[in-house]
Design a protein around this motif. Structure first.
Motif, mmCIF file in Angstrom:
data_model
loop_
_atom_site.group_PDB
_atom_site.id
_atom_site.type_symbol
_atom_site.label_atom_id
_atom_site.label_comp_id
_atom_site.label_asym_id
_atom_site.label_seq_id
_atom_site.Cartn_x
_atom_site.Cartn_y
_atom_site.Cartn_z
ATOM 1 N N VAL A 28 0.857 -1.187 0.000
ATOM 2 C CA VAL A 28 0.000 0.000 0.000
ATOM 3 C C VAL A 28 0.895 1.240 0.000
ATOM 4 C CG1 VAL A 28 -1.801 1.279 1.203
ATOM 5 C CG2 VAL A 28 -1.805 -1.218 1.260
ATOM 6 N N LYS A 29 0.863 2.017 -1.067
ATOM 7 C CA LYS A 29 1.722 3.197 -1.197
ATOM 8 C C LYS A 29 0.960 4.458 -0.813
ATOM 9 C CE LYS A 29 4.787 1.397 -4.781
ATOM 10 N NZ LYS A 29 6.006 1.420 -3.973
ATOM 11 N N LYS A 30 1.641 5.323 -0.077
ATOM 12 C CA LYS A 30 1.048 6.590 0.337
ATOM 13 C C LYS A 30 2.080 7.713 0.206
ATOM 14 C CE LYS A 30 -3.006 5.172 1.402
ATOM 15 N NZ LYS A 30 -4.175 5.651 0.626
ATOM 16 N N LEU A 31 1.595 8.906 -0.104
ATOM 17 C CA LEU A 31 2.458 10.078 -0.125
ATOM 18 C C LEU A 31 2.479 10.684 1.276
ATOM 19 C CD1 LEU A 31 4.127 12.041 -1.909
ATOM 20 C CD2 LEU A 31 2.044 13.396 -2.144
ATOM 21 N N LEU A 32 3.674 10.910 1.795
ATOM 22 C CA LEU A 32 3.822 11.420 3.158
ATOM 23 C C LEU A 32 4.700 12.667 3.124
ATOM 24 C CD1 LEU A 32 3.204 10.909 6.153
ATOM 25 C CD2 LEU A 32 5.272 9.517 6.244
ATOM 26 N N LYS A 33 4.160 13.764 3.588
ATOM 27 C CA LYS A 33 4.877 15.035 3.634
ATOM 28 C C LYS A 33 5.159 15.375 5.090
ATOM 29 C CE LYS A 33 4.551 19.814 1.966
ATOM 30 N NZ LYS A 33 3.695 20.791 1.239
#
Length: 312
Positions: A28-33
């Motif tokens: 499961v890929k997520k963008l994390l800032k």
């Protein structure tokens, strides 16, 4: 619009009543800032794996809850500053046990590429190096419904190693040839100033360290400890003087795969002397051989207290 109700097949009894250790989702890929004060934010693209255990009375897990929980936690922490990946994992496993009422164990792992900026050793050219951040969390629920969470943070770094035993054999052979036309004293002087050849490996070092809510471990520190454990760091951009410096330094610091693990253990204890004895650490080194088809591997898993006792 009415949403139709469908049967909950997962709650049925399984045909074969066997409990399962881990069931869930991977990749499961997520963008994390990650926001930082007075600095540019760090942008990560972590890949999450999330699991729960499954009792023998349950046919299946409610699989969609796992990616839903990951999304919820990542979205909740979007506006937080100084977010740690291990904290995200800890929040995920806690919520997984709340969502999967039949489970007593939840586990989450996240991995992300992490870019560090550095300068080449001689010409000081700016370069970006890719490393890996690793975060894990495990949650256990007791009979009273209390949840205990363990979380871990780590890094995986590529470096260079030089084989000590091959270098010793090259030095011995060179000494015998030098003694054919030089005296012993002159030969020793030559041996003391010459860097001898050996075969090299691309080393991959990993540290995964357990931390508590009260402890903070900087992943950049772990990256430095891993790099320093090998013969030499590597660099993406190298001009000839840089190549010469790295190769020469590496051959002046030959290490076995076992040495790398021991160096990481020593470096970790020196950098974080106040971490509690009951914190568990796993240290690994893989050397991708250049003269063999196989690779060399070494690992140490222990509490920090056990490591301190061994080293002292």
């Amino acid at each position: 619009m009415l949403v139709p109700e469908f049967p909950d097949t997962q709650d049925k009894q399984p045909t074969i009543p066997i409990s399962l250790t881990r069931v869930g989702v991977t990749g499961v890929k997520k963008l994390l800032k990650i926001k930082r004060e007075d600095k540019r934010p760090i942008i990560l693209l972590p890949t999450f794996n999330a699991f729960v255990d499954l009792p023998s009375t349950q046919k299946g897990v409610h699989m969609s809850r796992n990616p839903e929980v990951i999304s919820e936690i990542v979205n909740e922490m979007e506006y937080e500053s100084e977010v740690h990946m291990e904290t995200i994992c800890a929040n995920i496993v806690k919520k997984l046990l709340e969502k999967h009422e039949y489970a007593v164990c939840a586990e989450t792992e996240a991995r992300s590429e992490y870019i560090i900026n550095k300068l080449s050793p001689v010409t000081k050219r700016k370069t970006q190096e890719t490393t890996q951040i690793i975060a894990k969390a495990v949650a256990l629920k007791d009979d009273d419904g209390n949840i205990k969470i363990r979380k871990m943070i780590g890094a995986e770094v590529v470096g260079m190693t030089v084989c000590p035993c091959a270098q010793e054999s090259v030095e011995k052979d060179s000494k015998e040839k030098l003694l054919e036309f030089l005296d012993e004293e002159t030969t020793e002087k030559v041996l003391n100033v010459v860097t001898f050849a050996s075969h090299n490996q691309r080393g991959i070092g990993t540290i995964l360290l357990e931390v508590s809510e009260q402890q903070e471990v900087n992943v950049d520190d772990l990256i430095t400890i891993i790099q320093n454990a090998m013969s030499s760091p590597v660099c993406e951009i190298l001009k000839r003087p840089d190549e010469n410096r790295i190769v020469t330094n590496a051959h002046q610091n030959p290490v076995f795969v076992e040495d790398c693990v021991r160096n990481m253990a020593k470096g970790l204890l020196e950098k974080y002397p106040d971490l509690p004895d009951n914190s568990t650490v796993t240290i690994k080194q893989v050397n991708q051989e250049s003269i063999h088809q196989h690779n060399a591997y070494a690992e140490k898993t222990a509490s920090l207290g056990e490591l301190r006792e061994e080293i002292n």
